[in-house]
Each structure stands twice: as C-alpha cells, then as structure tokens.
Write an enzyme that holds these catalytic residues in place. Structure first.
Site, PDB file in Angstrom:
ATOM      1  N   GLY A  56       0.808  -1.212   0.000  1.00 34.14           N
ATOM      2  CA  GLY A  56       0.000   0.000   0.000  1.00 34.14           C
ATOM      3  C   GLY A  56       0.844   1.267   0.000  1.00 34.14           C
ATOM      4  O   GLY A  56       2.078   1.223  -0.098  1.00 34.14           O
ATOM      5  N   TYR A 114     -14.953   3.268   8.682  1.00 38.66           N
ATOM      6  CA  TYR A 114     -13.487   3.276   8.847  1.00 38.66           C
ATOM      7  C   TYR A 114     -13.131   3.883  10.216  1.00 38.66           C
ATOM      8  O   TYR A 114     -12.339   3.319  10.977  1.00 38.66           O
ATOM      9  CB  TYR A 114     -12.882   4.082   7.706  1.00 38.66           C
ATOM     10  CG  TYR A 114     -11.393   4.358   7.793  1.00 38.66           C
ATOM     11  CD1 TYR A 114     -10.461   3.334   7.711  1.00 38.66           C
ATOM     12  CD2 TYR A 114     -10.916   5.671   7.910  1.00 38.66           C
ATOM     13  CE1 TYR A 114      -9.088   3.597   7.752  1.00 38.66           C
ATOM     14  CE2 TYR A 114      -9.562   5.941   7.939  1.00 38.66           C
ATOM     15  CZ  TYR A 114      -8.646   4.901   7.864  1.00 38.66           C
ATOM     16  OH  TYR A 114      -7.295   5.173   7.898  1.00 38.66           O
ATOM     17  N   LYS A 134     -11.338   2.299  13.527  1.00 38.33           N
ATOM     18  CA  LYS A 134     -10.102   2.863  14.090  1.00 38.33           C
ATOM     19  C   LYS A 134     -10.261   3.141  15.593  1.00 38.33           C
ATOM     20  O   LYS A 134      -9.335   2.918  16.369  1.00 38.33           O
ATOM     21  CB  LYS A 134      -9.686   4.126  13.331  1.00 38.33           C
ATOM     22  CG  LYS A 134      -9.149   3.842  11.930  1.00 38.33           C
ATOM     23  CD  LYS A 134      -7.894   2.976  11.965  1.00 38.33           C
ATOM     24  CE  LYS A 134      -7.331   2.643  10.609  1.00 38.33           C
ATOM     25  NZ  LYS A 134      -6.213   1.695  10.644  1.00 38.33           N
ATOM     26  N   ILE A 186      -1.743  11.250   4.458  1.00 43.97           N
ATOM     27  CA  ILE A 186      -0.328  11.118   4.095  1.00 43.97           C
ATOM     28  C   ILE A 186      -0.149  11.429   2.604  1.00 43.97           C
ATOM     29  O   ILE A 186      -0.859  10.891   1.763  1.00 43.97           O
ATOM     30  CB  ILE A 186       0.191   9.687   4.394  1.00 43.97           C
ATOM     31  CG1 ILE A 186      -0.084   9.299   5.870  1.00 43.97           C
ATOM     32  CG2 ILE A 186       1.665   9.575   4.061  1.00 43.97           C
ATOM     33  CD1 ILE A 186       0.586  10.165   6.910  1.00 43.97           C
TER      34      ILE A 186
HETATM   35  P1  NAD Z   1      -3.452   1.401   1.405  1.00 41.12           P
HETATM   36  O1  NAD Z   1      -4.888   1.254   1.093  1.00 41.12           O
HETATM   37  O2  NAD Z   1      -2.593   2.172   0.479  1.00 41.12           O
HETATM   38  O3  NAD Z   1      -2.806  -0.038   1.554  1.00 41.12           O
HETATM   39  C1  NAD Z   1      -3.427  -1.074   2.269  1.00 41.12           C
HETATM   40  C2  NAD Z   1      -2.847  -2.378   1.800  1.00 41.12           C
HETATM   41  O4  NAD Z   1      -3.538  -3.409   2.521  1.00 41.12           O
HETATM   42  C3  NAD Z   1      -3.089  -2.643   0.296  1.00 41.12           C
HETATM   43  O5  NAD Z   1      -1.858  -2.973  -0.332  1.00 41.12           O
HETATM   44  C4  NAD Z   1      -4.059  -3.806   0.276  1.00 41.12           C
HETATM   45  O6  NAD Z   1      -3.832  -4.709  -0.791  1.00 41.12           O
HETATM   46  C5  NAD Z   1      -3.770  -4.473   1.624  1.00 41.12           C
HETATM   47  N1  NAD Z   1      -4.899  -5.271   2.092  1.00 41.12           N
HETATM   48  C6  NAD Z   1      -6.218  -4.987   2.027  1.00 41.12           C
HETATM   49  N2  NAD Z   1      -6.946  -6.001   2.545  1.00 41.12           N
HETATM   50  C7  NAD Z   1      -6.060  -6.930   2.967  1.00 41.12           C
HETATM   51  C8  NAD Z   1      -6.174  -8.205   3.580  1.00 41.12           C
HETATM   52  N3  NAD Z   1      -7.366  -8.741   3.849  1.00 41.12           N
HETATM   53  N4  NAD Z   1      -5.038  -8.878   3.880  1.00 41.12           N
HETATM   54  C9  NAD Z   1      -3.824  -8.362   3.589  1.00 41.12           C
HETATM   55  N5  NAD Z   1      -3.646  -7.172   2.987  1.00 41.12           N
HETATM   56  C10 NAD Z   1      -4.758  -6.462   2.677  1.00 41.12           C
HETATM   57  O7  NAD Z   1      -3.333   1.964   2.892  1.00 41.12           O
HETATM   58  P2  NAD Z   1      -2.206   2.887   3.510  1.00 41.12           P
HETATM   59  O8  NAD Z   1      -2.537   4.276   3.150  1.00 41.12           O
HETATM   60  O9  NAD Z   1      -0.865   2.358   3.196  1.00 41.12           O
HETATM   61  O10 NAD Z   1      -2.546   2.729   5.063  1.00 41.12           O
HETATM   62  C11 NAD Z   1      -1.825   1.910   5.944  1.00 41.12           C
HETATM   63  C12 NAD Z   1      -2.390   2.100   7.330  1.00 41.12           C
HETATM   64  O11 NAD Z   1      -2.283   3.477   7.705  1.00 41.12           O
HETATM   65  C13 NAD Z   1      -3.874   1.766   7.458  1.00 41.12           C
HETATM   66  O12 NAD Z   1      -4.123   1.223   8.732  1.00 41.12           O
HETATM   67  C14 NAD Z   1      -4.557   3.109   7.349  1.00 41.12           C
HETATM   68  O13 NAD Z   1      -5.787   3.114   7.997  1.00 41.12           O
HETATM   69  C15 NAD Z   1      -3.558   3.987   8.055  1.00 41.12           C
HETATM   70  N6  NAD Z   1      -3.664   5.389   7.684  1.00 41.12           N
HETATM   71  C16 NAD Z   1      -3.313   5.800   6.436  1.00 41.12           C
HETATM   72  C17 NAD Z   1      -3.426   7.140   6.101  1.00 41.12           C
HETATM   73  C18 NAD Z   1      -3.049   7.660   4.737  1.00 41.12           C
HETATM   74  O14 NAD Z   1      -3.285   8.849   4.456  1.00 41.12           O
HETATM   75  N7  NAD Z   1      -2.453   6.845   3.876  1.00 41.12           N
HETATM   76  C19 NAD Z   1      -3.897   8.058   7.056  1.00 41.12           C
HETATM   77  C20 NAD Z   1      -4.298   7.598   8.299  1.00 41.12           C
HETATM   78  C21 NAD Z   1      -4.153   6.258   8.615  1.00 41.12           C
HETATM   79  C1  AKB Z   2      -8.358   8.400   4.592  1.00 42.86           C
HETATM   80  O1  AKB Z   2      -8.581   9.477   4.020  1.00 42.86           O
HETATM   81  O2  AKB Z   2      -9.181   7.495   4.746  1.00 42.86           O
HETATM   82  C2  AKB Z   2      -6.985   8.217   5.189  1.00 42.86           C
HETATM   83  C3  AKB Z   2      -6.985   8.637   6.612  1.00 42.86           C
HETATM   84  C4  AKB Z   2      -6.832  10.051   6.965  1.00 42.86           C
HETATM   85  O3  AKB Z   2      -7.148   7.823   7.476  1.00 42.86           O
HETATM   86  N1  AKB Z   2      -6.041   8.932   4.403  1.00 42.86           N
END
Ligand code: NAD
Ligand code: AKB
Length: 326
Positions: free
Chosen positions: A15, A147, A151, A177
């Site tokens: 991801g 979501y 969380k 992010i």
């Molecule tokens: P993303 O959606 O880019 O990546 C998630 C990954 O999880 C994907 O590669 C997907 O294939 C994999 N996935 C989905 N279902 C799955 C399963 N059943 N088994 C195994 N893998 C699975 O998410 P991200 O942005 O990299 O986020 C990572 C973490 O950070 C998450 O917990 C998200 O909630 C948290 N987060 C992200 C952001 C952001 O802006 N990116 C902000 C706040 C929190």
């Molecule tokens: C989303 O928009 O869902 C994420 C987050 C802030 O958790 N980037």
C-alpha cells in the site's frame, strides 16, 4: 522491559505507506529481516526483490500465524486496512478486514509472545462533538464513517491487549499522508496526492472536496520517521499506547493548489465536492500532538512549501522518463 525488535512482518506492505516503510525498515533492520506481506501478489519491483514476501490475508488467522512462525517474526507492523472512502462502499468488508485483521495480529502477538504490534490509527477517529481546531488527544470520539468506527475500536483493542495481556501494542493517528511513490488506496485525503500527479501530467485537477476544506496532512518522510521513532521508543516513557495524535501541517485544498501554482503558474483547479466532502467536514482541521512530542520526541520536518517542492521534483523526473504512474 521491552523485547528486542529483530524480525518484522509488515502487513499491507504494497500500500501507500507499506511500500515505503518496508524499504526503510529493511535498510535499518536488514533486507532478510523484514517480511513484506499483502493480499495482492508479490511485486516485481524493488520491494519484491529486496527481501521476503508472503501473500496472505490478514483475515486468515491460520495463514498469518504460519507466516509468523515460518519467519520467526517478533514484531508485526500491521498496515493492511480498508480506508475511509472505500469503506463507505462496503462497510461490512471494512469492518471484517480492519477488525478481524487487527485482532488476528494481536492474538498472534499474545500467543507467540512477540515484542511488538504497531497498528496505525487515523484522524478518522474524530467526528461530531470534538473541537475541529487543535483537536486534543483526549476528546469525544464519534466518527461518522465505518473506517473511523474500526479505528476507534482498534485503538481500544490495542490498549486492552496492553493492559490485559501485556502485549506491547502501539499506534498513531496519522493525518492524510502525501507521497510520491505509491498512489493512495481509497481514502478521503487522496486528493492531496492526486493533485500533484495531475498538475505534472496535464496542468489541471478537478478536486473532490471544496476549495476551503482544511485537513491535517503529513509528508511521507515524516510519517516513516515518526512511525519508526514510536516503534523504537522507550516503553517506560509511554503513557499512551494505541492512539497518539500525530500532527504536522494543515492546509486547505485552495492553499495546496496555490503552493503548486508557485512552481506551475498555469495550473488550473476546479472543485466538485462529492460524498467525500461530508467525511472531510467531519474530521479535524488541525490536531494537538503534545503527547507524541512529550512521550517519544515527535518532531515533523516538512511544511507545505518543502513538501510541494519535493513532490513536484520527484514526479517531474518520473514523468519525463515516462514512469509517472509506474
Ligand atoms: P493502502 O490502502 O494504500 O494499503 C493497504 C494495503 O492493505 C493494500 O496494499 C491492500 O492490498 C492491503 N490489504 C487490504 N486487505 C487486505 C487483507 N485482507 N489482507 C492483507 N492485505 C490487505 O493503505 P495505507 O494508506 O498504506 O494505510 C496503511 C495504514 O495506515 C492503514 O491502517 C490506514 O488506515 C492507516 N492510515 C493511512 C493514512 C493515509 O493517508 N495513507 C492516514 C491515516 C491512517
Ligand atoms: C483516509 O482518508 O481514509 C486516510 C486517513 C486520513 O485515514 N487517508
């Protein structure tokens, strides 16, 4: 006394965050000591070649346990999740992946006596009834998305495993992010990444939130640094565990576009808010991260100007090589 981190499993490694965090963890802990895993098949690029990869669903308790035993894992960095916008399309799937996945990781940590589980939370835990500006660490948590519900439950679950079983579970409430390596995976803050790609590709962007929408954001290098700093933080200093507010910068969609216009003067934006506007409106515009600063010395480095300069430089280089979307 915490146990030593030496063999790490990253779930959701393909991801947006995992693809860069895995690479940095491999740099620090050794390529063979960081196992990347995802529901999707292994990548052919750097991530796939540099170290071990396992295709496994986090909802498959047996499969996940087998991977941990096979690789002698002592730490799980649990990133696999369904994010806010995708979650609203299939709330039950979001609940299943986010909650079953996390409880599987925590149960493995309890059973196999792992050193640590790190699971990110999000600004999505906030909702109606909490202050939108400088949102405090401790406040009402009434999210409006599935979501956000997962969380909040995830933070509570991490804290429960800390108190009930002595599992060292840690988590941070990431803001949106922004990054140049892997596109985001279905969140509300995705516009803050897409806008850079569109600016470089065709000089215009149609934004799915309004011009005055202001949210907390963070550039990926700060996200990676902060995440590893929390993983390596002295447990004796931690008062909080699964729910650290993590602040960096806040800007409106209009201010983001203006920062790009400083580099691409003709860049045009139009604003067509969709269902994600209501989600954005339910989140803080800025957050108070005093606890993270006090308990593990969190300090972000990037502001909007520095981030925009770096994002555009990276994406322009890739675009010129015909590799913008890789
Ligand atoms: P993303 O959606 O880019 O990546 C998630 C990954 O999880 C994907 O590669 C997907 O294939 C994999 N996935 C989905 N279902 C799955 C399963 N059943 N088994 C195994 N893998 C699975 O998410 P991200 O942005 O990299 O986020 C990572 C973490 O950070 C998450 O917990 C998200 O909630 C948290 N987060 C992200 C952001 C952001 O802006 N990116 C902000 C706040 C929190
Ligand atoms: C989303 O928009 O869902 C994420 C987050 C802030 O958790 N980037």
């Amino acid at each position: 006394m915490s146990k030593t981190i030496s063999k790490i499993l990253v779930t959701g490694a393909l991801g947006q965050i995992g693809s860069e965090l895995t690479t940095e963890l491999r740099r620090r802990y050794g390529d063979s000591n960081v196992v990347a895993s995802d529901l999707k098949p292994g990548p052919e690029g750097e991530l796939g070649q540099a170290g071990p990869f396992e295709q496994v669903s986090v909802t498959d308790a047996e499969g996940l346990t087998a991977v941990c035993i096979r690789h002698n894992i002592d730490t799980i960095v649990h990133l696999a999740a369904i994010l806010s916008a995708t979650g609203e399309k299939d709330p039950l799937a979001a609940w299943h992946v986010n909650m079953t996945g996390l409880i599987n990781a925590l149960e493995i940590a309890r059973d196999l006596e792992l050193a640590q589980v790190l699971c990110p939370s999000s600004i999505a835990v906030f909702g109606a009834g909490c202050p939108r500006d400088n949102t405090p660490q401790e406040t009402v948590l009434k999210p409006s998305t599935i979501y956000g519900v997962t969380k909040v439950a995830g933070e509570l679950l991490c804290d429960y495993y800390v108190g009930r079983y002595g599992v060292d579970a840690r988590g941070l409430r990431y803001p949106g992010i922004v990054s140049a390596e892997t596109l985001p995976g279905g969140g509300t803050t995705d516009y803050a990444v897409e806008i850079y790609y569109s600016a470089v590709e065709n000089g215009e962007y149609t934004c799915f939130v309004s011009e005055d929408t202001r949210l907390p954001m963070m550039y990926m290098p700060d996200c990676i640094k902060g995440t590893i700093d929390l993983m390596e933080a002295d447990p004796d200093r931690l008062i909080h565990h699964g729910d650290f507010n993590m602040g960096s910068m806040s800007f409106s969609a209009g201010e983001l576009a203006a920062s790009i216009r400083e580099h691409i003067p003709g860049f045009r934006t139009t604003y067509r808010p969709d269902y994600r506007q209501a989600i954005a409106d339910s989140w803080p515009s800025s957050i108070d991260d005093t606890a993270a600063r006090d308990e593990w010395d969190w300090r972000p480095e990037y502001d909007l100007q520095a981030m925009t300069g770096d994002m555009l430089a990276k994406l322009r280089t890739r675009h010129e090589a015909g590799l913008l979307y890789r």
